[in-house]
Design a protein around this motif. Sequence first.
Motif, mmCIF file in Angstrom:
data_model
loop_
_atom_site.group_PDB
_atom_site.id
_atom_site.type_symbol
_atom_site.label_atom_id
_atom_site.label_comp_id
_atom_site.label_asym_id
_atom_site.label_seq_id
_atom_site.Cartn_x
_atom_site.Cartn_y
_atom_site.Cartn_z
ATOM 1 N N VAL A 16 0.832 -1.209 0.000
ATOM 2 C CA VAL A 16 0.000 0.000 0.000
ATOM 3 C C VAL A 16 0.867 1.260 0.000
ATOM 4 O O VAL A 16 0.643 2.185 -0.785
ATOM 5 N N VAL A 17 1.881 1.290 0.863
ATOM 6 C CA VAL A 17 2.749 2.471 0.950
ATOM 7 C C VAL A 17 3.499 2.688 -0.365
ATOM 8 O O VAL A 17 3.569 3.811 -0.871
ATOM 9 N N THR A 18 4.064 1.643 -0.937
ATOM 10 C CA THR A 18 4.786 1.824 -2.201
ATOM 11 C C THR A 18 3.828 2.164 -3.343
ATOM 12 O O THR A 18 4.222 2.845 -4.281
ATOM 13 N N GLY A 19 2.594 1.710 -3.248
ATOM 14 C CA GLY A 19 1.604 2.105 -4.246
ATOM 15 C C GLY A 19 1.331 3.601 -4.198
ATOM 16 O O GLY A 19 1.216 4.262 -5.239
ATOM 17 N N VAL A 20 1.243 4.144 -2.986
ATOM 18 C CA VAL A 20 1.049 5.591 -2.829
ATOM 19 C C VAL A 20 2.273 6.345 -3.358
ATOM 20 O O VAL A 20 2.146 7.342 -4.076
ATOM 21 N N ILE A 21 3.458 5.846 -3.014
ATOM 22 C CA ILE A 21 4.685 6.491 -3.497
ATOM 23 C C ILE A 21 4.759 6.432 -5.014
ATOM 24 O O ILE A 21 5.124 7.409 -5.668
ATOM 25 N N ARG A 22 4.377 5.295 -5.591
ATOM 26 C CA ARG A 22 4.369 5.171 -7.059
ATOM 27 C C ARG A 22 3.390 6.159 -7.672
ATOM 28 O O ARG A 22 3.660 6.777 -8.697
ATOM 29 N N GLY A 23 2.244 6.320 -7.023
ATOM 30 C CA GLY A 23 1.255 7.261 -7.520
ATOM 31 C C GLY A 23 1.730 8.702 -7.474
ATOM 32 O O GLY A 23 1.393 9.505 -8.339
ATOM 33 N N CYS A 24 2.532 9.045 -6.476
ATOM 34 C CA CYS A 24 3.030 10.421 -6.338
ATOM 35 C C CYS A 24 4.263 10.681 -7.182
ATOM 36 O O CYS A 24 4.414 11.767 -7.746
ATOM 37 N N SER A 25 5.162 9.720 -7.262
ATOM 38 C CA SER A 25 6.442 9.964 -7.931
ATOM 39 C C SER A 25 6.542 9.329 -9.310
ATOM 40 O O SER A 25 7.355 9.738 -10.122
#
Length: 139
Positions: A16-25
């Motif tokens: 979930v956290v890396t998904g959010v990071i992928r979505g932002c960056s």
Amino acid sequence: MEIIQLFHPVAIVAVVVTGVIRGCSGFGVGFLLTPTLSLVYDAPTAVVMVVLLDVPAIVYLLRFTWPYTDWHSVRWISTGCVLGVPIGVYLLITIDPILMRRLIGFFALTFTAILASGFRIRSRVLPGAAVAIGVAAGG
């Protein structure tokens, strides 16, 4: 590995956290998710999970990035990846699991630090260097 073992709480939070990071960056899944999952699972399972989780995003983003792609570089890097993947798979299944976890973490931290330092390649990458980058990425 049983399917119920794949749903480890640490793995779920990491995805979930890396998904959010992928979505932002737009990138960073491999850098962050592989070392985290290798703490929970063995290295081969972690690497396969990261690839399987990342492929749908790559396929989706491909339609937006297609016109901006430097196909000359992609050809050489892909050639290197084809050469490097068998080497990487061999190393993944033969190296001691504890050592492999440490190596994955070391390389993830090293390349994250290089990116954070602002280092960028400003010129066109020569074919030999592109193949070497592909071998390193595949391996």
